[in-house]
Enzyme design. Structure first.
Site, PDB file in Angstrom:
ATOM      1  N   CYS A 106     -41.274  67.407  12.774  1.00  0.00           N
ATOM      2  CA  CYS A 106     -41.557  65.986  13.048  1.00  0.00           C
ATOM      3  C   CYS A 106     -40.639  65.019  12.301  1.00  0.00           C
ATOM      4  O   CYS A 106     -39.941  64.214  13.005  1.00  0.00           O
ATOM      5  CB  CYS A 106     -43.042  65.767  12.953  1.00  0.00           C
ATOM      6  N   LYS A 115     -38.106  58.960  18.076  1.00  0.00           N
ATOM      7  CA  LYS A 115     -38.481  57.611  18.344  1.00  0.00           C
ATOM      8  C   LYS A 115     -37.621  56.586  17.800  1.00  0.00           C
ATOM      9  O   LYS A 115     -37.549  55.503  18.792  1.00  0.00           O
ATOM     10  CB  LYS A 115     -39.914  57.672  17.784  1.00  0.00           C
ATOM     11  N   GLU A 252     -35.897  63.231  26.736  1.00  0.00           N
ATOM     12  CA  GLU A 252     -36.242  62.174  25.782  1.00  0.00           C
ATOM     13  C   GLU A 252     -34.822  62.215  24.939  1.00  0.00           C
ATOM     14  O   GLU A 252     -34.283  60.973  24.797  1.00  0.00           O
ATOM     15  CB  GLU A 252     -37.260  62.620  24.688  1.00  0.00           C
TER      16      GLU A 252
HETATM   17  P1  FAD Z   1     -43.065  72.107  11.623  1.00  0.00           P
HETATM   18  O1  FAD Z   1     -43.138  70.755  11.581  1.00  0.00           O
HETATM   19  O2  FAD Z   1     -41.809  72.754  12.268  1.00  0.00           O
HETATM   20  O3  FAD Z   1     -42.944  72.442   9.847  1.00  0.00           O
HETATM   21  C1  FAD Z   1     -42.624  74.058   9.586  1.00  0.00           C
HETATM   22  C2  FAD Z   1     -42.018  74.119   8.405  1.00  0.00           C
HETATM   23  O4  FAD Z   1     -41.977  75.471   7.804  1.00  0.00           O
HETATM   24  C3  FAD Z   1     -40.499  73.794   8.412  1.00  0.00           C
HETATM   25  O5  FAD Z   1     -40.113  72.708   7.178  1.00  0.00           O
HETATM   26  C4  FAD Z   1     -39.888  75.070   8.413  1.00  0.00           C
HETATM   27  O6  FAD Z   1     -38.491  74.802   7.586  1.00  0.00           O
HETATM   28  C5  FAD Z   1     -40.694  75.716   7.147  1.00  0.00           C
HETATM   29  N1  FAD Z   1     -40.607  77.137   7.178  1.00  0.00           N
HETATM   30  C6  FAD Z   1     -40.252  77.992   8.331  1.00  0.00           C
HETATM   31  N2  FAD Z   1     -40.459  79.289   7.803  1.00  0.00           N
HETATM   32  C7  FAD Z   1     -40.541  79.288   6.434  1.00  0.00           C
HETATM   33  C8  FAD Z   1     -40.693  80.362   5.638  1.00  0.00           C
HETATM   34  N3  FAD Z   1     -40.575  81.542   5.667  1.00  0.00           N
HETATM   35  N4  FAD Z   1     -41.077  79.760   4.267  1.00  0.00           N
HETATM   36  C9  FAD Z   1     -41.096  78.572   3.915  1.00  0.00           C
HETATM   37  N5  FAD Z   1     -40.894  77.779   4.933  1.00  0.00           N
HETATM   38  C10 FAD Z   1     -40.865  77.985   6.107  1.00  0.00           C
HETATM   39  N6  FAD Z   1     -44.713  66.109  18.598  1.00  0.00           N
HETATM   40  C11 FAD Z   1     -45.367  64.846  18.876  1.00  0.00           C
HETATM   41  O7  FAD Z   1     -46.508  64.692  18.701  1.00  0.00           O
HETATM   42  N7  FAD Z   1     -44.764  63.706  19.128  1.00  0.00           N
HETATM   43  C12 FAD Z   1     -43.358  63.453  19.482  1.00  0.00           C
HETATM   44  O8  FAD Z   1     -42.834  62.595  19.700  1.00  0.00           O
HETATM   45  C13 FAD Z   1     -42.651  64.745  19.128  1.00  0.00           C
HETATM   46  N8  FAD Z   1     -41.283  64.719  19.196  1.00  0.00           N
HETATM   47  C14 FAD Z   1     -40.411  65.742  19.062  1.00  0.00           C
HETATM   48  C15 FAD Z   1     -39.207  65.789  19.294  1.00  0.00           C
HETATM   49  C16 FAD Z   1     -38.403  66.877  19.109  1.00  0.00           C
HETATM   50  C17 FAD Z   1     -36.753  66.652  19.330  1.00  0.00           C
HETATM   51  C18 FAD Z   1     -39.147  68.145  18.585  1.00  0.00           C
HETATM   52  C19 FAD Z   1     -38.109  69.135  18.509  1.00  0.00           C
HETATM   53  C20 FAD Z   1     -40.491  68.208  18.514  1.00  0.00           C
HETATM   54  C21 FAD Z   1     -41.196  66.923  18.602  1.00  0.00           C
HETATM   55  N9  FAD Z   1     -42.670  67.153  18.630  1.00  0.00           N
HETATM   56  C22 FAD Z   1     -43.324  66.098  18.648  1.00  0.00           C
HETATM   57  C23 FAD Z   1     -43.345  68.297  18.146  1.00  0.00           C
HETATM   58  C24 FAD Z   1     -43.548  68.366  16.570  1.00  0.00           C
HETATM   59  O9  FAD Z   1     -42.686  67.738  15.869  1.00  0.00           O
HETATM   60  C25 FAD Z   1     -44.073  69.796  16.182  1.00  0.00           C
HETATM   61  O10 FAD Z   1     -45.365  69.916  17.025  1.00  0.00           O
HETATM   62  C26 FAD Z   1     -44.549  69.543  14.742  1.00  0.00           C
HETATM   63  O11 FAD Z   1     -43.756  69.424  13.954  1.00  0.00           O
HETATM   64  C27 FAD Z   1     -45.116  71.141  14.344  1.00  0.00           C
HETATM   65  O12 FAD Z   1     -45.728  71.025  13.145  1.00  0.00           O
HETATM   66  P2  FAD Z   1     -45.947  72.325  12.205  1.00  0.00           P
HETATM   67  O13 FAD Z   1     -46.498  72.211  10.981  1.00  0.00           O
HETATM   68  O14 FAD Z   1     -46.559  73.423  13.185  1.00  0.00           O
HETATM   69  O15 FAD Z   1     -44.300  73.119  12.072  1.00  0.00           O
HETATM   70  P1  NDP Z   2     -40.031  73.211  26.753  1.00  0.00           P
HETATM   71  O1  NDP Z   2     -40.561  74.885  26.240  1.00  0.00           O
HETATM   72  O2  NDP Z   2     -41.203  72.350  27.275  1.00  0.00           O
HETATM   73  O3  NDP Z   2     -39.058  73.301  27.843  1.00  0.00           O
HETATM   74  C1  NDP Z   2     -37.817  74.042  27.990  1.00  0.00           C
HETATM   75  C2  NDP Z   2     -37.016  73.628  29.161  1.00  0.00           C
HETATM   76  O4  NDP Z   2     -35.862  74.368  29.131  1.00  0.00           O
HETATM   77  C3  NDP Z   2     -37.557  73.682  30.462  1.00  0.00           C
HETATM   78  O5  NDP Z   2     -37.256  72.636  31.360  1.00  0.00           O
HETATM   79  C4  NDP Z   2     -37.046  75.084  31.036  1.00  0.00           C
HETATM   80  O6  NDP Z   2     -36.965  75.088  32.310  1.00  0.00           O
HETATM   81  C5  NDP Z   2     -35.665  75.022  30.494  1.00  0.00           C
HETATM   82  N1  NDP Z   2     -34.892  76.324  30.097  1.00  0.00           N
HETATM   83  C6  NDP Z   2     -35.595  77.335  29.394  1.00  0.00           C
HETATM   84  N2  NDP Z   2     -34.581  78.298  29.387  1.00  0.00           N
HETATM   85  C7  NDP Z   2     -33.511  77.831  30.082  1.00  0.00           C
HETATM   86  C8  NDP Z   2     -32.238  78.424  30.498  1.00  0.00           C
HETATM   87  N3  NDP Z   2     -31.907  79.656  29.937  1.00  0.00           N
HETATM   88  N4  NDP Z   2     -31.320  77.527  30.875  1.00  0.00           N
HETATM   89  C9  NDP Z   2     -31.522  76.402  31.595  1.00  0.00           C
HETATM   90  N5  NDP Z   2     -32.835  75.848  31.388  1.00  0.00           N
HETATM   91  C10 NDP Z   2     -33.628  76.598  30.529  1.00  0.00           C
HETATM   92  O7  NDP Z   2     -39.435  73.169  25.385  1.00  0.00           O
HETATM   93  P2  NDP Z   2     -38.907  71.609  24.785  1.00  0.00           P
HETATM   94  O8  NDP Z   2     -37.975  72.213  23.586  1.00  0.00           O
HETATM   95  O9  NDP Z   2     -38.817  70.632  25.592  1.00  0.00           O
HETATM   96  O10 NDP Z   2     -40.310  71.086  23.968  1.00  0.00           O
HETATM   97  C11 NDP Z   2     -41.008  71.945  23.077  1.00  0.00           C
HETATM   98  C12 NDP Z   2     -42.386  71.346  22.668  1.00  0.00           C
HETATM   99  O11 NDP Z   2     -42.147  70.275  21.540  1.00  0.00           O
HETATM  100  C13 NDP Z   2     -43.046  70.631  23.932  1.00  0.00           C
HETATM  101  O12 NDP Z   2     -43.758  71.558  24.435  1.00  0.00           O
HETATM  102  C14 NDP Z   2     -43.617  69.732  23.029  1.00  0.00           C
HETATM  103  O13 NDP Z   2     -45.099  70.142  22.854  1.00  0.00           O
HETATM  104  C15 NDP Z   2     -43.182  69.306  21.697  1.00  0.00           C
HETATM  105  N6  NDP Z   2     -42.426  68.158  21.919  1.00  0.00           N
HETATM  106  C16 NDP Z   2     -43.251  66.844  22.056  1.00  0.00           C
HETATM  107  C17 NDP Z   2     -42.632  65.785  22.346  1.00  0.00           C
HETATM  108  C18 NDP Z   2     -43.420  64.481  22.427  1.00  0.00           C
HETATM  109  O14 NDP Z   2     -44.688  64.699  22.039  1.00  0.00           O
HETATM  110  N7  NDP Z   2     -42.891  63.496  22.895  1.00  0.00           N
HETATM  111  C19 NDP Z   2     -41.083  65.369  22.334  1.00  0.00           C
HETATM  112  C20 NDP Z   2     -40.543  66.655  22.161  1.00  0.00           C
HETATM  113  C21 NDP Z   2     -41.174  68.009  21.924  1.00  0.00           C
HETATM  114  P3  NDP Z   2     -38.229  75.776  33.183  1.00  0.00           P
HETATM  115  O15 NDP Z   2     -39.263  74.905  33.417  1.00  0.00           O
HETATM  116  O16 NDP Z   2     -37.433  76.151  34.529  1.00  0.00           O
HETATM  117  O17 NDP Z   2     -38.700  76.929  32.430  1.00  0.00           O
END
Ligand code: FAD
Ligand code: NDP
Length: 542
Positions: A106, A115, A252
Site C-alpha cells: 500500500c 492515489k 487505475e
Molecule cells: P503487503 O502490504 O503486501 O505487505 C507484505 C509485506 O511482507 C511486504 O513488505 C513484503 O515485502 C513482506 N514480505 C513478503 N515475504 C516476506 C518474508 N518471507 N519475510 C519478511 N517479509 C516478507 N488497496 C486499497 O484498499 N486501496 C487502494 O487504493 C489500493 N490500491 C492499490 C494499488 C496497487 C497498484 C496495488 C498493487 C494494490 C492496491 N491496493 C489497494 C491493495 C493493497 O495495497 C493491499 O491489499 C495491501 O497492501 C495488503 O496488505 P498486506 O499486509 O496483506 O500485505
Molecule cells: P485482478 O486479479 O483483479 O485482475 C487481473 C486482470 O488481468 C484481469 O482483468 C484479468 O482478466 C487480466 N489477466 C489475467 N491474466 C492475463 C493474461 N495472461 N493476459 C491478459 N490479461 C490477463 O488483479 P489486479 O492486479 O488488478 O488487482 C489485484 C487486487 O489488488 C484487486 O483485487 C484489489 O483488491 C487490489 N487493488 C485495489 C485497488 C483499490 O482499492 N482501488 C487498486 C488496485 C488493486 P480476466 O478478467 O479475463 O481474468
C-alpha cells in the site's frame, strides 16, 4: 525470488479468481515526517542472534512476518497490550531491480503512490476546467514525470521512516530480514547479506501479501515488461504505454497515465473489472475511452521483442477478428493479477495449509491457519479482499483477540471500495447481477439516475457516465443491498453511505435523509426512478 516467480508464472492463463470484496480507502500512517535524519537502527540489528531453547519460553509473544498494512497493524496493536512483539519485513527486489522500504504494498507500490499519481492526472483535468472559470493558463501545458515521481517517492520514503519510528516508539522489534519457518515456533530470518537470525515466538502471524504476476508463457514478458512494483519508482516517463489486464490495477494506472498526457492503451482479454457490477464497469471504460485511453478489446499478447530503436514491439491476437496484430511501445505494464509468495515461507514443514491452486493460506473466521498459534491476515489469505483497510482491521482484531479480552471477528460483509479511474467508481454491497442471482429479479428493485455534477456545467465537461444506482430488496422495508456511484470523489461519497448500509439502511430511510446541496452525493438521496419503470433516469434541474 525463483519461487515467487514460479508462483507468478502459475495461474496466469486461466481467469483470475480475485475475491471482489468491497473496500474503503486510506492507509494508517500519514505522518509526513521528513527523511532528514538517518533512519533509526532496526532494533534487531544490535542484538545477538537469540538461540532457540525448545524447552524454554519463546522469546516473543508475537512474531509477525511481513511489515505491510496487516502485519504492522497487528504488531502495533499487540504491543499496546504490553507484549513482546517482533516484525520481520523484507522486500525482494522486482525482476527489474526496483526495491523500497518498510510498509508493504500500500505504502510503497500501491494505494499511496497510485492515489497521488491519480491526483496528478485530476489536476490536469482541473487545469482545463480552470480556463472556463476565468483562469489564464499559458499554453501549452505539459506534465513532467520526473518532478511528480520525485515528489511522490519522497513522500513514500517519509512514510517508510514514520513506520520505523512508530515501531520503535511502541517497542516492537523490527528485523529487516526475510523469514521462513524452521519449526512451528521458530522463524529463520535472513538479511540481504545472508546473515541469519533465529527468532522464536508463542504466536506467529503471516502477513506477507502478494506480488504482481508475470505472464511467463509470453516470450519477452519478464525481460522487457514492468509491473506496478516498478511503475511508481520510474525516474523517467514510461512514454507510450501498453497496459495488459482490465481490473483495478490496470484501469487505475492506465487512467493516470492518460491523464498526465501519455499515449496509453489497455489490452483487455475479456471483461473489465471482473466481479464488479458490469453496467458500472462498462461506464468506467466508456469514460476512459472518451478521456483518451485506447482499448484493445478481446485481445491477448503473444510476444514482446526489443527493437533496435529500444522500443518494444508487442504482438497480440485479436480473438474477434482472428488476426495477429503488432504495435510498438516504450513500456509494457503487466497488470494481470497478483500472487502470494508462500513457497519461500517453508509452510509445508510446519503444516500450514494453502490452497494448491492460488497458493494462498487457508484461514478460518478467526484468521487461524491449520496450525494452532499460527495465523495469517491480509492479501496472503484465501478468500479475503485484497484491500488495505480489511488487512489492517483483520490484523488489529487478531491482536485484540490474542492479547486483549476481545472475541470480535473481522466482518468482511459490505466492505466499500473505490476504483480510482479518471471518473471514479465507488461501491458497497452487491452488484445488480449478484443481487439478482441471490434473490431473483422479481425481488429486486433498482433505483438509478444519470446526473450532471454542477462543476461540470461551466467547465462544459461531458457527464454521460456520471451515474448512480441503488439495488434494494423489493419487499416493504426495501433494504439496500448495494450502492454504486460513478463520479467525482466517489470514494468520499461511498464511505459515508457505507455506514448506513452496514447498519441495514432501507430505501425509505434514505429518502428521509436530507441531501447536502449542491453536491453529487445528494443525488443518492433523491433516487426515485426504478429501472423496472423504463422511465428516463436523467436528472433535470436541482
Ligand atoms: P503487503 O502490504 O503486501 O505487505 C507484505 C509485506 O511482507 C511486504 O513488505 C513484503 O515485502 C513482506 N514480505 C513478503 N515475504 C516476506 C518474508 N518471507 N519475510 C519478511 N517479509 C516478507 N488497496 C486499497 O484498499 N486501496 C487502494 O487504493 C489500493 N490500491 C492499490 C494499488 C496497487 C497498484 C496495488 C498493487 C494494490 C492496491 N491496493 C489497494 C491493495 C493493497 O495495497 C493491499 O491489499 C495491501 O497492501 C495488503 O496488505 P498486506 O499486509 O496483506 O500485505
Ligand atoms: P485482478 O486479479 O483483479 O485482475 C487481473 C486482470 O488481468 C484481469 O482483468 C484479468 O482478466 C487480466 N489477466 C489475467 N491474466 C492475463 C493474461 N495472461 N493476459 C491478459 N490479461 C490477463 O488483479 P489486479 O492486479 O488488478 O488487482 C489485484 C487486487 O489488488 C484487486 O483485487 C484489489 O483488491 C487490489 N487493488 C485495489 C485497488 C483499490 O482499492 N482501488 C487498486 C488496485 C488493486 P480476466 O478478467 O479475463 O481474468
Amino acid at each position: 525470488m525463483a519461487a515467487l516467480q514460479r508462483r507468478r508464472l502459475l495461474g496466469v492463463s486461466g481467469l483470475s479468481r480475485t475475491v471482489r470484496a468491497l473496500s474503503g480507502m486510506g492507509c494508517p500512517l500519514g505522518s509526513g515526517l521528513a527523511e532528514a535524519a538517518p533512519p533509526p537502527k532496526a532494533p534487531g540489528e544490535d542484538l545477538p542472534s537469540p538461540s532457540h531453547d525448545p524447552h524454554g519460553k519463546n522469546e516473543y509473544d508475537l512474531l509477525v512476518i511481513g511489515g505491510g498494512s496487516g502485519g504492522l497493524a497487528c504488531a502495533k496493536e499487540a504491543a499496546q497490550f504490553g507484549r513482546q512483539v517482533a516484525v520481520l519485513d523484507y522486500v525482494e527486489p522486482s525482476p527489474q531491480g526496483t526495491k523500497w522500504g518498510l510498509g508493504g504494498t500500500c505504502v510503497n507500490v500501491g494505494c499511496i503512490p497510485k492515489k497521488l499519481m491519480h491526483q496528478a492526472a485530476l489536476l490536469g483535468s482541473a487545469l482545463k476546467d480552470a480556463q472556463h472559470y476565468g483562469w489564464n493558463i499559458a499554453q501549452p501545458v505539459h506534465h513532467t514525470w520526473s518532478v511528480m515521481a520525485q515528489a511522490v517517492q519522497n513522500y513514500v520514503k517519509s512514510l517508510n521512516w514514520g513506520h520505523r519510528v512508530q515501531l520503535q516508539d511502541k517497542k516492537v522489534k523490527y528485523f529487516n530480514m526475510k523469514g521462513s519457518f524452521s519449526d512451528p515456533h521458530t522463524v529463520r530470518g535472513l538479511t540481504k547479506g545472508g546473515k541469519e537470525t533465529i527468532v522464536t515466538a508463542e504466536n506467529i502471524v503471516i502477513a506477507t501479501g502478494g506480488r504482481p504476476k508475470y505472464p511467463m508463457h509470453i516470450a519477452g514478458a519478464l525481460e522487457y515488461g514492468i509491473t506496478s512494483d516498478d511503475l511508481f519508482w520510474l525516474k523517467e516517463s514510461p512514454g507510450k504505454t501498453l497496459v495488459v489486464g482490465a481490473s483495478y490495477v490496470s484501469l487505475e494506472c492506465a487512467g493516470f497515465l492518460t491523464g498526465i498526457g501519455l499515449d496509453t492503451t489497455v489490452m483487455m482479454r475479456s471483461i473489465p473489472l471482473r466481479g464488479f457490477d458490469q453496467q458500472m464497469a462498462s461506464l468506467v471504460t466508456e469514460h476512459m475511452e472518451s478521456y483518451g485511453t485506447k482499448f484493445l478489446k478481446r485481445c491477448f499478447p503473444t510476444k514482446v521483442e526489443k527493437l533496435e530503436s529500444n522500443r518494444l514491439q508487442v504482438t497480440w491476437k485479436n480473438t474477434d477478428l482472428g488476426t495477429e496484430e503488432t504495435d510498438s511501445f516504450d513500456t509494457v505494464l503487466w497488470a494481470v493479477g497478483r500472487a502470494p509468495d508462500t513457497e519461500t515461507l517453508n509452510l509445508e514443514t510446519v503444516g500450514v495449509k494453502t490452497n494448491s491452486e492460488t497458493g494462498k493460506i487457508i484461514v478460518d473466521a478467526s484468521e487461524a491457519t491449520s496450525v494452532p498459534h499460527i495465523y495469517a491476515v491480509g492479501d496472503i489469505t484465501e478468500g479475503r479482499p485484497e484491500l488495505t483497510p480489511t488487512a489492517i482491521a483483520a490484523g488489529k482484531l487478531l491482536a485484540q483477540r490474542l492479547f486483549g479480552q476481545s472475541s470480535e471477528l473481522m466482518d468482511y460483509d459490505n466492505v466499500p471500495t473505490t476504483v480510482f479511474t479518471p471518473l471514479e467508481y465507488g461501491c458497497v454491497g452487491l452488484s445488480e447481477e449478484a443481487a439478482v442471482q441471490c434473490y431473483g429479479s422479481d425481488n429486486i428493485e433498482v433505483y438509478h439516475a444519470y446526473y450532471k455534477p454542477l462543476e461540470f456545467t461551466v467547465a462544459e465537461r461531458d457527464a454521460t457516465q456520471c451515474y448512480v444506482k441503488m439495488v434494494c430488496l423489493r419487499e416493504r422495508a426495501q433494504r439496500i443491498l448495494g450502492l454504486h456511484f460513478i463520479g467525482p470523489n466517489a470514494g468520499e461519497v461511498i464511505q459515508g453511505f457505507a455506514l448506513g448500509i452496514k447498519c441495514g439502511a432501507t430505501y425509505p430511510q434514505l429518502m428521509k435523509t436530507v441531501g447536502i446541496h449542491p453536491t453529487c452525493a445528494e443525488e443518492i438521496t433523491k433516487l426515485h426512478i426504478t429501472k423496472r419503470s423504463g422511465l428516463d433516469a436523467t436528472v433535470t434541474g436541482c
